[in-house]
Design a protein around this motif. Structure first.
Motif, short mmCIF file in Angstrom:
data_model
loop_
_atom_site.label_atom_id
_atom_site.label_comp_id
_atom_site.label_asym_id
_atom_site.label_seq_id
_atom_site.Cartn_x
_atom_site.Cartn_y
_atom_site.Cartn_z
N GLN A 37 0.82 -1.22 0.00
CA GLN A 37 0.00 0.00 0.00
C GLN A 37 0.85 1.26 0.00
O GLN A 37 0.47 2.26 -0.60
CB GLN A 37 -0.95 -0.01 1.19
CG GLN A 37 -2.00 -1.09 1.06
CD GLN A 37 -2.89 -1.20 2.28
OE1 GLN A 37 -2.50 -0.82 3.38
NE2 GLN A 37 -4.07 -1.75 2.09
N VAL A 38 1.99 1.22 0.67
CA VAL A 38 2.86 2.40 0.69
C VAL A 38 4.13 2.20 -0.13
O VAL A 38 4.91 3.13 -0.31
CB VAL A 38 3.23 2.80 2.16
CG1 VAL A 38 2.00 3.25 2.91
CG2 VAL A 38 3.94 1.69 2.88
N GLN A 120 -3.42 -13.16 0.54
CA GLN A 120 -2.62 -12.19 -0.21
C GLN A 120 -1.80 -11.32 0.73
O GLN A 120 -2.18 -11.11 1.88
CB GLN A 120 -3.54 -11.28 -1.03
CG GLN A 120 -4.25 -11.97 -2.15
CD GLN A 120 -5.02 -10.97 -2.98
OE1 GLN A 120 -4.45 -9.97 -3.43
NE2 GLN A 120 -6.29 -11.23 -3.20
N GLY A 121 -0.72 -10.79 0.21
CA GLY A 121 0.08 -9.84 0.97
C GLY A 121 -0.77 -8.65 1.39
O GLY A 121 -1.65 -8.22 0.65
N ASN A 122 -0.52 -8.15 2.55
CA ASN A 122 -1.22 -7.01 3.15
C ASN A 122 -2.64 -7.33 3.61
O ASN A 122 -3.34 -6.44 4.07
CB ASN A 122 -1.28 -5.80 2.21
CG ASN A 122 0.06 -5.14 2.06
OD1 ASN A 122 1.09 -5.73 2.35
ND2 ASN A 122 0.07 -3.91 1.60
N ASP A 123 -3.11 -8.57 3.49
CA ASP A 123 -4.46 -8.93 3.95
C ASP A 123 -4.38 -9.40 5.40
O ASP A 123 -4.57 -10.57 5.71
CB ASP A 123 -5.07 -10.01 3.05
CG ASP A 123 -6.51 -10.35 3.46
OD1 ASP A 123 -7.07 -9.65 4.32
OD2 ASP A 123 -7.03 -11.34 2.93
N TYR A 124 -4.11 -8.48 6.30
CA TYR A 124 -3.94 -8.83 7.71
C TYR A 124 -5.26 -9.21 8.37
O TYR A 124 -5.27 -9.95 9.36
CB TYR A 124 -3.27 -7.68 8.47
CG TYR A 124 -1.93 -7.37 7.88
CD1 TYR A 124 -0.87 -8.26 8.03
CD2 TYR A 124 -1.72 -6.22 7.13
CE1 TYR A 124 0.35 -8.01 7.46
CE2 TYR A 124 -0.50 -5.96 6.55
CZ TYR A 124 0.53 -6.86 6.71
OH TYR A 124 1.75 -6.62 6.14
N ALA A 125 -6.39 -8.77 7.81
CA ALA A 125 -7.70 -9.14 8.34
C ALA A 125 -8.11 -10.53 7.86
O ALA A 125 -9.10 -11.08 8.34
CB ALA A 125 -8.75 -8.11 7.92
N THR A 166 2.56 -15.11 -5.93
CA THR A 166 2.30 -14.14 -4.87
C THR A 166 1.30 -13.11 -5.37
O THR A 166 1.07 -12.98 -6.57
CB THR A 166 3.60 -13.48 -4.37
OG1 THR A 166 3.35 -12.79 -3.16
CG2 THR A 166 4.19 -12.53 -5.38
N GLY A 167 0.72 -12.38 -4.45
CA GLY A 167 -0.25 -11.36 -4.83
C GLY A 167 -0.44 -10.36 -3.71
O GLY A 167 -0.34 -10.70 -2.53
N PHE A 168 -0.70 -9.11 -4.09
CA PHE A 168 -0.93 -8.03 -3.13
C PHE A 168 -2.13 -7.23 -3.60
O PHE A 168 -2.12 -6.69 -4.72
CB PHE A 168 0.27 -7.08 -3.06
CG PHE A 168 1.49 -7.67 -2.43
CD1 PHE A 168 1.71 -7.53 -1.07
CD2 PHE A 168 2.42 -8.36 -3.20
CE1 PHE A 168 2.84 -8.06 -0.49
CE2 PHE A 168 3.55 -8.89 -2.61
CZ PHE A 168 3.76 -8.74 -1.26
N ASN A 169 -3.17 -7.13 -2.78
CA ASN A 169 -4.30 -6.24 -3.04
C ASN A 169 -4.87 -6.38 -4.45
O ASN A 169 -5.17 -5.40 -5.12
CB ASN A 169 -3.89 -4.78 -2.82
CG ASN A 169 -3.34 -4.55 -1.44
OD1 ASN A 169 -3.83 -5.11 -0.47
ND2 ASN A 169 -2.30 -3.75 -1.34
#
Length: 188
Positions: A37-38, A120-125, A166-169
């Motif tokens: 995200q950043v 996925q990466g960044n899916d902390y929930a 891999t995958g992010f958002n």
């Protein structure tokens, strides 16, 4: 990042092989991760990974078999997502191999590798789309052309399976397709 790891295991040899079993626990503080995200590396507060690894290898006539399997429970241990699974960490990972000795100069083998589903990466929930697990097949051949000169051919992902590594958002990165490796080696 800082962490503590404890591992306890056993290794049992047999006449034609061995078996290993190891239990592990790793607690991390300020684990470094990439925050899509950043667009920067950042630190998680506290995380843990507990699990075990099982491995084996044995011979049966002209055949050799080996494999490893890992099970891990990887979770966030503090903050708003405490108890949630750490993204991108599969619960199961494995590899199995079978190798056949053909005559005195040739070996033929097959290997199977896989990973289970992961977030996925960044899916902390742990609420987004899951990255599907996969199973890949490969073959190998090794031939002693002359004394101490070897030709090796290896094909990974022989069925050219399409999978997401891999995958992010919602942005996905494909895994490697079929790969051919040919090498010649010489041993003194």
């Amino acid at each position: 990042e800082r962490g503590d790891q404890v591992e306890v295991g056993l290794h049992r040899k047999f006449e034609k092989g061995h078996v290993t079993l190891a239990f592990f626990s790793m607690n991390m503080e300020d684990e470094i991760i990439f925050d899509e995200q950043v667009g920067l590396n950042t630190n998680l507060e506290q995380t843990f990974r507990h699990g075990f690894e099982f491995g084996y290898a044995f011979r049966m006539g002209s055949w050799e078999f080996s494999g490893q399997w890992e099970w891990v429970d990887a979770r966030l241990d503090s903050g708003p997502y405490k108890g949630r699974t750490i993204p991108l960490v599969p619960r199961h990972r494995w590899v199995q191999r079978a190798n056949l000795k053909v005559g005195e100069t040739m070996n033929l083998g097959i290997h199977i590798t896989g990973e289970s589903n992961r977030f996925q990466g960044n899916d902390y929930a742990n609420s987004g789309k899951i990255l599907n697990g996969y199973v890949l097949y490969g073959i190998t051949g090794k031939w002693e052309m002359r004394e101490s000169v070897y030709l090796m051919v290896r094909i990974d992902n022989v069925l050219d399976k399409r999978f997401i590594s891999t995958g992010f958002n919602g942005s996905y990165y494909p895994g490697r397709g079929r790969q051919l490796e040919v090498s010649v080696s010489w041993k003194r």
